[in-house]
Design an enzyme around this catalytic site. Structure first.
Site, PDB file in Angstrom:
ATOM      1  N   GLN A 142       0.803  -1.219   0.000  1.00  0.00           N
ATOM      2  CA  GLN A 142       0.000   0.000   0.000  1.00  0.00           C
ATOM      3  C   GLN A 142       0.834   1.267   0.000  1.00  0.00           C
ATOM      4  O   GLN A 142       0.332   2.349  -0.315  1.00  0.00           O
ATOM      5  CB  GLN A 142      -0.931   0.019   1.212  1.00  0.00           C
ATOM      6  CG  GLN A 142      -0.207   0.214   2.543  1.00  0.00           C
ATOM      7  CD  GLN A 142      -1.125   0.061   3.730  1.00  0.00           C
ATOM      8  OE1 GLN A 142      -1.550  -1.043   4.059  1.00  0.00           O
ATOM      9  NE2 GLN A 142      -1.423   1.168   4.387  1.00  0.00           N
ATOM     10  N   CYS A 148      -5.255   0.597   3.441  1.00  0.00           N
ATOM     11  CA  CYS A 148      -5.325  -0.835   3.738  1.00  0.00           C
ATOM     12  C   CYS A 148      -6.752  -1.365   3.677  1.00  0.00           C
ATOM     13  O   CYS A 148      -6.973  -2.534   3.356  1.00  0.00           O
ATOM     14  CB  CYS A 148      -4.696  -1.134   5.082  1.00  0.00           C
ATOM     15  SG  CYS A 148      -5.335  -0.130   6.431  1.00  0.00           S
ATOM     16  N   HIS A 283      -6.225  -0.981  11.233  1.00  0.00           N
ATOM     17  CA  HIS A 283      -5.602  -1.557  10.037  1.00  0.00           C
ATOM     18  C   HIS A 283      -6.492  -2.639   9.449  1.00  0.00           C
ATOM     19  O   HIS A 283      -6.986  -3.513  10.168  1.00  0.00           O
ATOM     20  CB  HIS A 283      -4.236  -2.143  10.417  1.00  0.00           C
ATOM     21  CG  HIS A 283      -3.412  -2.577   9.239  1.00  0.00           C
ATOM     22  ND1 HIS A 283      -3.166  -1.761   8.149  1.00  0.00           N
ATOM     23  CD2 HIS A 283      -2.772  -3.746   8.977  1.00  0.00           C
ATOM     24  CE1 HIS A 283      -2.411  -2.413   7.278  1.00  0.00           C
ATOM     25  NE2 HIS A 283      -2.167  -3.614   7.753  1.00  0.00           N
ATOM     26  N   ASN A 304      -1.248  -9.326   4.634  1.00  0.00           N
ATOM     27  CA  ASN A 304      -1.080  -7.901   4.892  1.00  0.00           C
ATOM     28  C   ASN A 304      -0.810  -7.176   3.577  1.00  0.00           C
ATOM     29  O   ASN A 304      -0.683  -7.788   2.517  1.00  0.00           O
ATOM     30  CB  ASN A 304       0.078  -7.692   5.883  1.00  0.00           C
ATOM     31  CG  ASN A 304      -0.022  -6.383   6.624  1.00  0.00           C
ATOM     32  OD1 ASN A 304      -0.847  -5.526   6.319  1.00  0.00           O
ATOM     33  ND2 ASN A 304       0.831  -6.203   7.620  1.00  0.00           N
TER      34      ASN A 304
END
Length: 355
Positions: A142, A148, A283, A304
């Protein structure tokens, strides 16, 4: 022959740099040895600083390295490393990568109650890994943009599209950043807003058509009007219920929010993460499976969006089945997934270079 020798020397240099980033007692002995470690780190990550900034960043780096070394001497089920975030304070890190999920939830109000189509799932497998089923695209990055929420959303849509159509296509986070007005682009947002947007707008286009730029841009309507994957809606997983989350993940990748602000999360390298964290959800990530270690420690497999250099090639295994109902770092508090009832996409299948 000369070219081969140069290649070997280059590879040796690269691997030497990587190896040198393993922190030793000798590295910690003096400021001079720590400065040498910092210079090697900057060279490895191609970080450019002016002299004044270098001194400030060195002091941050030094503090972080000492923390990483201290944690790694403890008997924890996970390890940390001197990664690309090593000269950022934890405050800077949170400001740069936070999606402010809890903040936007407070503005929007309580989560909408939905059905839960996976409620009656029985005979759950002991482990699931959607990567092994080809339902997860390579790890993305990102950058310094709090997007995110978009990456978390897209993992779920890419996954259900593969499950329903047998096509794994990398979809566009940038379209969500630019065009989804209920969220705030690089300033954060909620995954369920993005899922609703994808449904209402008729789908989402591919990453190739609308590539990621790690910044807020004007919405490109011509690209937005070329949707590739559509969904029929979304459902929220019952909150504070890891069993319900397990049922959902057994059927498809699921978007979740976590508190990712701790220093141990910032420098995570490998293992089953059980570090200190709260429920200040900041997040968006995606659970793409679950399993257990040989000693019986249960974990979630979490994709992630901090690049493949972080963690276990961009993934983190997080402790599953803890005493708190909300799960580790609040992982069971804000989970959602897309619904796709048919295998039909708005356009024909992708060409090989779109995969």
């Amino acid at each position: 022959m000369k070219g081969v020798v140069l290649l070997v020397l280059s590879l040796a240099l690269v691997f030497g740099v990587v190896k040198s980033l393993e922190v030793t007692e000798q590295d910690l002995a003096t400021d001079e040895s720590l400065w040498d470690l910092y210079e090697r780190w900057r060279s490895h990550h191609t970080v450019s600083r002016d002299l004044t900034e270098k001194q400030v960043r060195f002091n941050v780096f030094k503090t972080n390295v000492k923390h990483i070394h201290k944690v790694n001497q403890m008997n924890k089920p996970y390890k940390l490393e001197v990664n690309k975030f090593a000269d950022m304070t934890n405050h800077e890190f949170r400001n740069s990568y936070s999606s402010k999920v809890k903040h936007y939830r407070s503005l929007r109000g309580d989560r909408r109650r939905t059905g839960f189509m996976h409620e009656n799932t029985e005979h759950l497998p002991s482990s699931v890994d959607w990567r092994k089923h080809g339902a997860v695209t390579p790890v993305k990055d990102q950058g310094r943009c709090g997007s995110c929420w978009a990456f978390s959303t897209i993992v779920g849509v890419e996954g259900i599209n593969k499950i329903k159509t047998n096509q794994l296509v990398s979809l566009s986070e940038q379209e969500l950043v630019d065009c989804e007005s209920d969220n705030q682009g690089c300033n954060g947002g909620l995954m369920e807003n993005a899922l609703e947007f994808i449904k209402q707008s008729g789908g989402v286009t591919t990453e190739k058509v609308y590539p990621y730029r790690a910044k807020d841009q004007r919405c490109d309507a011509t690209k937005m009007n070329a949707p590739f994957v559509k969904i029929d809606g979304h459902e929220n997983v019952p909150e504070n219920n890891e069993q319900a989350l397990t049922k959902a993940v057994a059927n498809q990748p699921v978007s979740v929010a976590i508190d990712a602000g701790g220093s141990d999360m910032q420098f995570y390298k490998e293992g089953v993460y059980s570090g200190e964290c709260g429920t200040e959800l900041d997040h968006g990530v995606a659970v793409v499976g679950y399993g257990a270690t040989n000693d019986g420690t249960k974990y979630w497999i979490v994709k992630n969006s901090w690049g493949s250099e972080w963690g276990e090639k961009g993934y983190i295994r997080m402790h599953r089945g803890i005493d708190a109902a909300e799960g580790i770092c609040g992982i069971a508090m804000e989970a959602s997934y897309p619904i796709k009832l048919t295998a039909d996409n708005p356009k024909p299948g992708p060409q090989k270079d779109e995969l």
